[in-house]
Design a protein around this motif. Structure first.
Motif, mmCIF file in Angstrom:
data_model
loop_
_atom_site.group_PDB
_atom_site.id
_atom_site.type_symbol
_atom_site.label_atom_id
_atom_site.label_comp_id
_atom_site.label_asym_id
_atom_site.label_seq_id
_atom_site.Cartn_x
_atom_site.Cartn_y
_atom_site.Cartn_z
ATOM 1 N N TYR A 143 0.875 -1.413 0.112
ATOM 2 C CA TYR A 143 -0.033 -0.285 -0.033
ATOM 3 C C TYR A 143 0.788 1.300 0.075
ATOM 4 N N MET A 144 2.296 1.036 1.158
ATOM 5 C CA MET A 144 2.528 2.370 0.582
ATOM 6 C C MET A 144 3.286 2.900 -0.745
ATOM 7 N N VAL A 145 3.502 1.856 -1.026
ATOM 8 C CA VAL A 145 4.406 1.450 -2.319
ATOM 9 C C VAL A 145 3.101 2.141 -3.469
ATOM 10 N N PHE A 146 2.128 1.641 -3.746
ATOM 11 C CA PHE A 146 0.590 1.852 -4.252
ATOM 12 C C PHE A 146 0.643 3.173 -3.628
ATOM 13 N N SER A 147 0.607 3.958 -2.653
ATOM 14 C CA SER A 147 0.145 4.993 -2.580
ATOM 15 C C SER A 147 1.392 6.647 -3.215
ATOM 16 N N SER A 148 2.535 5.862 -3.540
ATOM 17 C CA SER A 148 3.237 7.279 -4.209
ATOM 18 C C SER A 148 2.772 7.000 -5.513
ATOM 19 N N ILE A 149 2.070 6.273 -6.492
ATOM 20 C CA ILE A 149 1.010 6.896 -7.486
ATOM 21 C C ILE A 149 0.915 8.425 -7.724
ATOM 22 N N GLY A 150 0.104 8.515 -6.477
ATOM 23 C CA GLY A 150 -0.202 10.061 -5.148
ATOM 24 C C GLY A 150 1.083 11.350 -6.147
ATOM 25 N N PRO A 151 1.969 11.056 -5.173
ATOM 26 C CA PRO A 151 2.769 12.425 -5.768
ATOM 27 C C PRO A 151 3.364 12.336 -7.384
ATOM 28 N N TRP A 152 3.858 10.994 -7.992
ATOM 29 C CA TRP A 152 3.984 10.712 -9.345
ATOM 30 C C TRP A 152 2.876 11.694 -10.269
ATOM 31 N N ALA A 153 1.649 11.113 -9.520
ATOM 32 C CA ALA A 153 1.198 12.239 -10.523
ATOM 33 C C ALA A 153 0.724 13.612 -10.286
ATOM 34 N N VAL A 154 1.116 14.002 -8.990
ATOM 35 C CA VAL A 154 1.218 16.146 -9.097
ATOM 36 C C VAL A 154 2.086 16.340 -9.616
ATOM 37 N N GLY A 155 3.369 15.818 -10.120
ATOM 38 C CA GLY A 155 3.745 16.508 -11.010
ATOM 39 C C GLY A 155 3.544 16.553 -12.505
ATOM 40 N N GLY A 156 2.748 15.512 -12.995
ATOM 41 C CA GLY A 156 2.224 15.650 -13.676
ATOM 42 C C GLY A 156 0.948 16.185 -13.868
ATOM 43 N N VAL A 157 0.351 16.694 -13.497
ATOM 44 C CA VAL A 157 -0.219 17.482 -13.237
ATOM 45 C C VAL A 157 -0.439 18.705 -13.250
ATOM 46 N N MET A 158 0.783 19.598 -11.959
ATOM 47 C CA MET A 158 0.909 20.472 -12.307
ATOM 48 C C MET A 158 2.057 21.163 -13.729
ATOM 49 N N ALA A 159 2.433 20.018 -14.178
ATOM 50 C CA ALA A 159 2.773 20.687 -15.764
ATOM 51 C C ALA A 159 1.812 21.008 -16.773
ATOM 52 N N THR A 160 1.145 19.774 -16.327
ATOM 53 C CA THR A 160 -0.715 20.038 -17.856
ATOM 54 C C THR A 160 -1.296 21.070 -17.851
ATOM 55 N N LEU A 161 -2.061 20.820 -16.559
ATOM 56 C CA LEU A 161 -3.547 21.102 -15.459
ATOM 57 C C LEU A 161 -3.334 22.378 -14.277
ATOM 58 N N GLY A 162 -1.916 22.438 -13.268
ATOM 59 C CA GLY A 162 -2.072 23.540 -12.596
ATOM 60 C C GLY A 162 -2.595 23.200 -10.900
ATOM 61 N N LYS A 163 -2.234 23.739 -10.675
ATOM 62 C CA LYS A 163 -2.333 23.007 -9.323
ATOM 63 C C LYS A 163 -3.915 23.827 -8.859
ATOM 64 N N THR A 164 -4.962 24.128 -9.511
ATOM 65 C CA THR A 164 -6.125 25.196 -9.661
ATOM 66 C C THR A 164 -6.443 24.129 -10.029
ATOM 67 N N SER A 165 -6.429 22.251 -11.188
ATOM 68 C CA SER A 165 -7.013 21.924 -11.047
ATOM 69 C C SER A 165 -7.579 20.598 -9.749
ATOM 70 N N ILE A 166 -8.529 20.347 -10.003
ATOM 71 C CA ILE A 166 -8.826 19.404 -9.283
ATOM 72 C C ILE A 166 -8.539 17.683 -9.107
#
Length: 406
Positions: A143-166
């Motif tokens: 589960y700890m490893v699985f949770s890391s999908i979140g931080p990896w996704a943050v970088g992609g979201v910030m680069a494409t949709l920005g921090k204001t995206s849900i």
């Protein structure tokens, strides 16, 4: 031989640092602090989860499962690499928030956790692999490893949709959910099962499997509690509600296993009291999640920052931290000063009461004392006093007992 006690004292040092950072954040409402509040929040949360809790949990895992595996050199390399990443976050987040260096060190920390998980899965001796406790601990690491999908996704979201995206918030909530509700709690459950096994107390395999399957179903489905603030389609409310109900049954099964054998666990009176406190907090946490599955309260929870912070602190301080202190003491990895603990716990009760009252007052239009935030700061001062007391006691107290099982 790994000096595992030094590692857990280091974890306590991180806990003290977390308390000092939290106090600084509360200081913002009193004076003009020459720092960026949001950056310090990032620092506070990262050191709390990755410094205090992660180091404490992984130290216990090493002690219980790996101390006889003859991998001291490998563990030592992973441990010190992890410390470099934590210190890197500590000295980058306060000055730049999520930016180049903090992202680099956060990423390196994730890689360190992957190596730790690999080490446990590969090198745990065969005698442990069929035990219920190892099943829990192994799954918690997954589960700890699985949770890391979140931080990896943050970088992609910030680069494409920005921090204001849900999707930015959803990625963070994904990470926090599987940290708080899966990795941390299932590992703690595993440690309790390990103690039962070490005392030759057998648990019916079918009873354990019912708990284990219910827990995993609830861990997956209660993730949807974290998306209800987006007002998603109705099916998500049903999934979240089912998850919250299944979670109740999962812990009923767990209590059904532990309660009849509680005395046999061999806790001293003080440690047993701490774990009973943690059980009360766990019940409150599960009930709050059950209520938050209702659309009205799901919206209220999102709109009230006080309820969110109160809930997170309830889980982190009242459940995870109290349980960790109790188990670290039981495994003879720290000396648990009663005076230090009661200062810490008093701070927990007072700050939770103030935070939840403020949320309730805003919700129900109740009077709010003008000095309420000053009271919150004053109560928060007890955290570093209590945790500092615990830390100093471990430097001054010469504990003659060897760690559990050595």
């Amino acid at each position: 031989m790994i000096a595992i006690k030094k590692h857990t004292i280091l974890a306590l040092g991180y806990f003290l640092l977390v308390a000092l950072l939290g106090l600084l954040l509360r200081f913002f409402v009193i004076v003009d602090v020459p720092a960026t509040y949001r950056f310090l929040v990032h620092t506070h949360s990262h050191i709390a989860l990755l410094g205090w809790v992660y180091i404490a949990l992984t130290s216990i895992i090493y002690l219980l499962y790996l101390k006889s595996a003859a991998i001291d050199a490998l563990y030592r390399r992973i441990f010190w690499f992890t410390q470099i990443t934590i210190l890197g976050m500590l000295f980058s987040f306060p000055f730049q928030g999520y930016a180049l260096f903090s992202i680099i060190f956060s990423t390196l920390f994730l890689i360190a956790t992957y190596f730790f998980t690999w080490m446990v899965l590969k090198h745990t001796p065969k005698k442990f692999r069929n035990r219920n406790s190892y099943t829990c601990v192994k799954t918690s690491l997954i589960y700890m490893v699985f949770s890391s999908i979140g931080p990896w996704a943050v970088g992609g979201v910030m680069a494409t949709l920005g921090k204001t995206s849900i999707w930015y918030k959803l990625a963070i909530y994904f990470y926090l959910h599987f940290q708080y509700n899966a990795w941390f709690i299932l590992a703690l459950c595993g440690f309790l099962f390990f103690i039962l096994e070490s005392r030759n107390i057998e648990i019916d395999k079918k009873v354990f499997q019912r708990f284990f399957y219910l827990f995993n179903i609830s861990a997956i489905l209660t993730l949807f509690l974290s998306v209800l603030w987006t007002q998603p389609p109705t099916v998500f409310y049903y999934l979240a509600g089912i998850g919250a109900v299944v979670q109740v049954f999962a812990f009923l099964k767990f209590f059904g296993i532990i309660r009849p054998n509680f005395k046999a666990l061999g806790f001293d009176r003080f440690t047993g009291l701490l774990l009973k406190i943690a059980v009360i907090v766990l019940i409150l946490k599960v009930l709050m999640q059950l209520i938050s599955a209702l659309p009205y309260f799901a919206k209220l929870a999102y709109q009230s920052q006080d309820f969110v912070i109160g809930y997170l602190h309830l889980t982190f301080l009242g459940l995870i931290s109290v349980s960790l202190l109790a188990l670290l003491s039981h495994f003879k990895l720290i000396y648990l000063s009663k005076g230090g603990f009661w200062f810490f716990f008093t701070a927990f009760i007072l700050t939770e009461a103030i935070i939840f009252y403020r949320g309730l007052a805003i919700w129900q239009a109740l009077p709010i004392p003008e000095q309420l935030l000053n009271y919150l700061f004053a109560a928060s001062c007890l955290f570093p006093i209590g945790i500092g007391w615990l830390l100093i006691a471990n430097f001054r107290k010469k504990v003659s007992d060897k760690p559990f099982g050595t």
